[in-house]
Write a protein that holds these residues in place. Structure first.
Motif, mmCIF file in Angstrom:
data_model
loop_
_atom_site.group_PDB
_atom_site.id
_atom_site.type_symbol
_atom_site.label_atom_id
_atom_site.label_comp_id
_atom_site.label_asym_id
_atom_site.label_seq_id
_atom_site.Cartn_x
_atom_site.Cartn_y
_atom_site.Cartn_z
ATOM 1 N N PRO A 97 0.816 -1.225 0.000
ATOM 2 C CA PRO A 97 0.000 0.000 0.000
ATOM 3 C C PRO A 97 0.843 1.265 0.000
ATOM 4 C CG PRO A 97 -0.143 -1.136 2.113
ATOM 5 C CD PRO A 97 0.555 -2.056 1.186
ATOM 6 N N GLU A 98 2.038 1.205 0.597
ATOM 7 C CA GLU A 98 2.890 2.395 0.654
ATOM 8 C C GLU A 98 3.448 2.779 -0.708
ATOM 9 O OE1 GLU A 98 5.957 -0.893 1.087
ATOM 10 O OE2 GLU A 98 3.799 -0.594 1.384
ATOM 11 N N LYS A 99 3.304 1.879 -1.712
ATOM 12 C CA LYS A 99 3.764 2.150 -3.076
ATOM 13 C C LYS A 99 2.605 2.206 -4.069
ATOM 14 C CE LYS A 99 8.227 -0.168 -2.376
ATOM 15 N NZ LYS A 99 9.137 -1.239 -2.845
ATOM 16 N N SER A 100 1.370 2.190 -3.548
ATOM 17 C CA SER A 100 0.201 2.043 -4.413
ATOM 18 C C SER A 100 -0.644 3.313 -4.506
ATOM 19 C CB SER A 100 -0.657 0.865 -3.931
ATOM 20 O OG SER A 100 0.068 -0.343 -4.000
ATOM 21 N N HIS A 101 0.006 4.455 -4.292
ATOM 22 C CA HIS A 101 -0.622 5.760 -4.521
ATOM 23 C C HIS A 101 -1.945 5.883 -3.755
ATOM 24 C CE1 HIS A 101 2.649 6.149 -7.205
ATOM 25 N NE2 HIS A 101 2.114 5.468 -8.217
ATOM 26 N N HIS A 102 -2.984 6.416 -4.402
ATOM 27 C CA HIS A 102 -4.217 6.710 -3.661
ATOM 28 C C HIS A 102 -4.944 5.446 -3.232
ATOM 29 C CE1 HIS A 102 -5.712 6.224 -7.787
ATOM 30 N NE2 HIS A 102 -6.902 5.983 -7.279
ATOM 31 N N PHE A 103 -4.753 4.343 -3.958
ATOM 32 C CA PHE A 103 -5.374 3.084 -3.529
ATOM 33 C C PHE A 103 -4.798 2.641 -2.183
ATOM 34 C CE2 PHE A 103 -5.656 2.610 -8.260
ATOM 35 C CZ PHE A 103 -7.039 2.670 -8.354
ATOM 36 N N GLY A 104 -3.474 2.677 -2.074
ATOM 37 C CA GLY A 104 -2.835 2.279 -0.829
ATOM 38 C C GLY A 104 -3.169 3.207 0.319
ATOM 39 N N ALA A 105 -3.215 4.513 0.028
ATOM 40 C CA ALA A 105 -3.552 5.474 1.068
ATOM 41 C C ALA A 105 -4.964 5.232 1.606
ATOM 42 C CB ALA A 105 -3.409 6.896 0.520
ATOM 43 N N GLN A 106 -5.899 4.944 0.692
ATOM 44 C CA GLN A 106 -7.280 4.699 1.114
ATOM 45 C C GLN A 106 -7.384 3.429 1.951
ATOM 46 O OE1 GLN A 106 -10.026 6.833 0.414
ATOM 47 N NE2 GLN A 106 -10.918 5.568 2.037
ATOM 48 N N LEU A 107 -6.636 2.396 1.570
ATOM 49 C CA LEU A 107 -6.682 1.152 2.340
ATOM 50 C C LEU A 107 -6.149 1.370 3.747
ATOM 51 C CD1 LEU A 107 -5.996 -2.409 1.178
ATOM 52 C CD2 LEU A 107 -4.804 -1.590 3.202
ATOM 53 N N LEU A 108 -5.030 2.082 3.891
ATOM 54 C CA LEU A 108 -4.474 2.327 5.224
ATOM 55 C C LEU A 108 -5.395 3.222 6.046
ATOM 56 C CD1 LEU A 108 -0.695 2.759 4.406
ATOM 57 C CD2 LEU A 108 -1.801 0.780 5.457
ATOM 58 N N LYS A 109 -6.026 4.188 5.395
ATOM 59 C CA LYS A 109 -6.983 5.054 6.097
ATOM 60 C C LYS A 109 -8.159 4.211 6.599
ATOM 61 C CE LYS A 109 -9.814 9.225 5.393
ATOM 62 N NZ LYS A 109 -11.151 8.639 5.592
ATOM 63 N N ASN A 110 -8.659 3.325 5.749
ATOM 64 C CA ASN A 110 -9.772 2.464 6.166
ATOM 65 C C ASN A 110 -9.370 1.570 7.333
ATOM 66 O OD1 ASN A 110 -11.351 3.583 4.151
ATOM 67 N ND2 ASN A 110 -11.179 1.836 2.769
ATOM 68 N N PHE A 111 -8.152 1.029 7.282
ATOM 69 C CA PHE A 111 -7.684 0.199 8.386
ATOM 70 C C PHE A 111 -7.664 1.005 9.684
ATOM 71 C CE2 PHE A 111 -3.955 -0.951 11.031
ATOM 72 C CZ PHE A 111 -4.436 -2.156 11.529
ATOM 73 N N ALA A 112 -7.155 2.223 9.606
ATOM 74 C CA ALA A 112 -7.059 3.062 10.809
ATOM 75 C C ALA A 112 -8.423 3.395 11.401
ATOM 76 C CB ALA A 112 -6.305 4.350 10.480
ATOM 77 N N GLU A 113 -9.461 3.362 10.542
ATOM 78 C CA GLU A 113 -10.804 3.735 10.976
ATOM 79 C C GLU A 113 -11.694 2.548 11.295
ATOM 80 O OE1 GLU A 113 -12.144 6.223 7.802
ATOM 81 O OE2 GLU A 113 -10.914 7.943 8.430
ATOM 82 N N LEU A 114 -11.168 1.327 11.201
ATOM 83 C CA LEU A 114 -11.980 0.151 11.501
ATOM 84 C C LEU A 114 -12.475 0.178 12.942
ATOM 85 C CD1 LEU A 114 -9.928 -2.699 9.773
ATOM 86 C CD2 LEU A 114 -12.129 -1.772 9.044
#
Length: 204
Positions: free
Chosen positions: A187-204
């Motif tokens: 995710p750290e190399k996957s631009h906005h897709f990776g950023a959205q996934l990490l944001k979603n994880f943080a908000e679970l």
């Protein structure tokens, strides 16, 4: 507070930078006491399975991680080799994994459908996401992520699979078992897709 487990492998700074851009508080954990107060855990990893497991076992953090994840149910996400470490073991090595998500890590090179393909599997690939997983809230269909790996997670219970990708065969590239998640892609190399996934994880 998001704690990124720094046991000697993985691009910790890349995750710290991404979380900072997302406006999320994160710090690295190099010892068991650094894990205190964590509300989310990130387990990165690169390189060989046995090497990563050895370093984690030597770090002094594993018992506290086991307690936090398995007893206190703190959400965790394993990334790349960090995902593979969630399995019971890997064909790449001999050491047991964490076995937080039952499964086995297998080599593309020994799988008939993919053994003739270039190794490692490197570059961008589409994900086929199973409906309802909260890691993929606000995602467009078939998001693209960056991969770099020669081994893949084969989940024992396919109900734990949140997304698959294709490299000769359809392989389990993201798993979710309750509060435990693993992503083979970066995710750290996957631009906005990776950023959205990490944001979603943080908000679970």
């Amino acid at each position: 507070m998001i704690r990124i487990v720094d046991y000697g492998v993985g691009n910790i700074q890349a995750f710290l930078t991404m979380f900072k851009r997302l406006g999320l508080e994160a710090s690295r954990a190099r010892a068991a006491h650094d894990l205190e107060g964590a509300t989310r855990l990130v387990l990165p990893g690169v390189g060989a399975f046995d090497h990563a497991m050895t370093l984690l076992n030597q770090s002094g953090m594993r018992p506290r991680l086991e307690e936090m994840v398995m007893a206190q149910r703190v959400p965790v996400i394993g990334i790349c080799v960090g995902m593979q470490m969630l399995a019971g073991g890997s064909d790449e090595g001999v050491l047991p994994g964490l076995n937080w998500v039952p499964g086995r890590v297998k080599a593309f090179a020994t799988t008939p459908a993919s053994q003739a393909l270039p190794m490692p599997h490197m570059g961008w690939n589409d994900l086929r996401v199973r409906p309802g997983n909260k890691l993929f809230t606000d995602f467009e269909p078939e998001p693209r992520f960056y991969f770099l790996h020669s081994y893949y997670f084969d989940a024992q219970d396919k109900a734990d699979v949140a997304a698959t990708a294709e490299y000769g065969l359809d392989f389990d590239c993201i798993v979710s078992k309750g509060h435990i998640h693993g992503v083979q892609c970066h995710p750290e190399k996957s631009h906005h897709f990776g950023a959205q996934l990490l944001k979603n994880f943080a908000e679970l």
